[in-house]
Design an enzyme around this catalytic site. Sequence first.
Site, mmCIF file in Angstrom:
data_model
loop_
_atom_site.group_PDB
_atom_site.id
_atom_site.type_symbol
_atom_site.label_atom_id
_atom_site.label_comp_id
_atom_site.label_asym_id
_atom_site.label_seq_id
_atom_site.Cartn_x
_atom_site.Cartn_y
_atom_site.Cartn_z
ATOM 1 N N ARG A 1 0.878 -1.463 -0.182
ATOM 2 C CA ARG A 1 -0.173 0.019 -0.064
ATOM 3 C C ARG A 1 0.917 0.845 0.093
ATOM 4 O O ARG A 1 0.143 2.731 0.501
ATOM 5 C CB ARG A 1 -1.035 0.027 0.984
ATOM 6 C CG ARG A 1 -1.555 -1.153 1.100
ATOM 7 C CD ARG A 1 -2.499 -1.198 2.273
ATOM 8 N NE ARG A 1 -3.992 0.331 1.859
ATOM 9 C CZ ARG A 1 -4.416 0.703 3.409
ATOM 10 N NH1 ARG A 1 -3.739 0.612 4.290
ATOM 11 N NH2 ARG A 1 -5.231 1.051 3.077
ATOM 12 N N GLY A 2 1.856 1.226 -0.423
ATOM 13 C CA GLY A 2 2.753 2.410 -0.775
ATOM 14 C C GLY A 2 3.277 3.327 0.776
ATOM 15 O O GLY A 2 3.651 2.070 1.497
ATOM 16 N N GLU A 3 3.237 4.503 0.567
ATOM 17 C CA GLU A 3 3.430 4.577 1.793
ATOM 18 C C GLU A 3 2.504 4.294 3.093
ATOM 19 O O GLU A 3 3.314 4.601 4.194
ATOM 20 C CB GLU A 3 3.022 6.762 1.761
ATOM 21 C CG GLU A 3 1.860 7.169 1.643
ATOM 22 C CD GLU A 3 2.232 8.098 1.496
ATOM 23 O OE1 GLU A 3 2.196 9.099 2.723
ATOM 24 O OE2 GLU A 3 1.272 8.623 0.891
ATOM 25 N N GLY B 1 2.229 1.115 3.977
ATOM 26 C CA GLY B 1 2.104 -0.104 4.369
ATOM 27 C C GLY B 1 2.264 -1.325 3.748
ATOM 28 O O GLY B 1 1.911 -1.325 2.136
ATOM 29 N N ASP C 1 9.472 -3.779 -5.442
ATOM 30 C CA ASP C 1 10.439 -4.674 -5.949
ATOM 31 C C ASP C 1 11.307 -4.510 -4.144
ATOM 32 O O ASP C 1 12.037 -5.621 -4.416
ATOM 33 C CB ASP C 1 10.905 -4.619 -7.169
ATOM 34 C CG ASP C 1 10.117 -3.824 -7.799
ATOM 35 O OD1 ASP C 1 8.833 -4.915 -8.269
ATOM 36 O OD2 ASP C 1 10.144 -2.795 -8.462
#
Length: 310
Positions: A207-209, A211, A239
């Site tokens: 979920r990107g920033e 987590g 990645d």
Amino acid sequence: MSNQQSLVVVGSVAIDWVITPEAERSESIGGAATFAAIAASYLSPVNLVGIVGDDFPQRSIEDLRRKRIDTSGLEVVPGGKTFRWKGRYHANMNQRDTLDTQLGVFETFDPKLPPRYADSGYLFLANIQPEVQLRVLEQMKAPRIVGLDTMNLWIDIARPQLEKVISRVGVLMINEEEARQLTGEHNLVKAARGVRKLGPKSVVIKRGEYGALLFHGDDVFSAPALPLEEVVDPTGAGDAFAGGFMGYLARGVEPHGEHLRTAMIYGSVLASYIVGGFSYDELIGLDLERIQSRFALFQRLTDFARADLA
Ligand code: AMP
């Protein structure tokens, strides 16, 4: 250490052109396999499978070798053109648009695994065409754990092949939008259930920033992303997360319970070292001591006391 305890990583090795609201870098070394392999190399021996043209800088191949990544499975095509991706980040740095993709040598990639790679116990199928992922999987003798990542493009244009390869892996690691697109479920708990119906025992939703979430059996685990003051280029964070996660498992731990939770934190630790610079500028210069101290920082970040209300 036996070859069993090594990780094969297959995926894109690329030259990117990254544009952010603050800065821009063309000829930026990218590729899902590049970032995953470097991140994993801190935790396990890594065998890389990929393809580039002779426009790919030799010094970047040497960077990988210095991390003791085995690059004998990285094919260099004389006269060929390396896969190129160009993207622009939105002001929030969490969303981006793909401006251009040039497949180059990807178009005809038919990986042949060096024989010793086939004995590796662990395989990470980083983002690339699902048919290529499948062909690599078929050449492995008896991998203990196979992880897979993909992207919206393959859900759009190669769903049958993608579902076939997903049905044969233990861990699917995808971002939240892709999980929704793949399953048609907006709610992430339902989306994770939908993914598991396709085959994988464990699902990691990035979920990107915000987590990442792990769904495994009845267990749900939430790993935060490190709140960072400066974000230069998030390309490759997913990645690097996958590389840290798989690299930890490839040390030979059982893929359940606490070990999967620890793998999630190693993923988060390695991902936190991507965003502060372009390409792998920050990721390449780490050592185990720095990784362990950031691991401790994550423990502190999520530690809280039990409240006694009696
Ligand atoms: P991430 O930020 O973790 O999603 O990964 C970004 C990397 O994915 C970039 O370095 C790109 O080179 C690579 N990439 C972008 N599009 C594709 C694609 N169609 N197939 C494989 N790799 C891609």
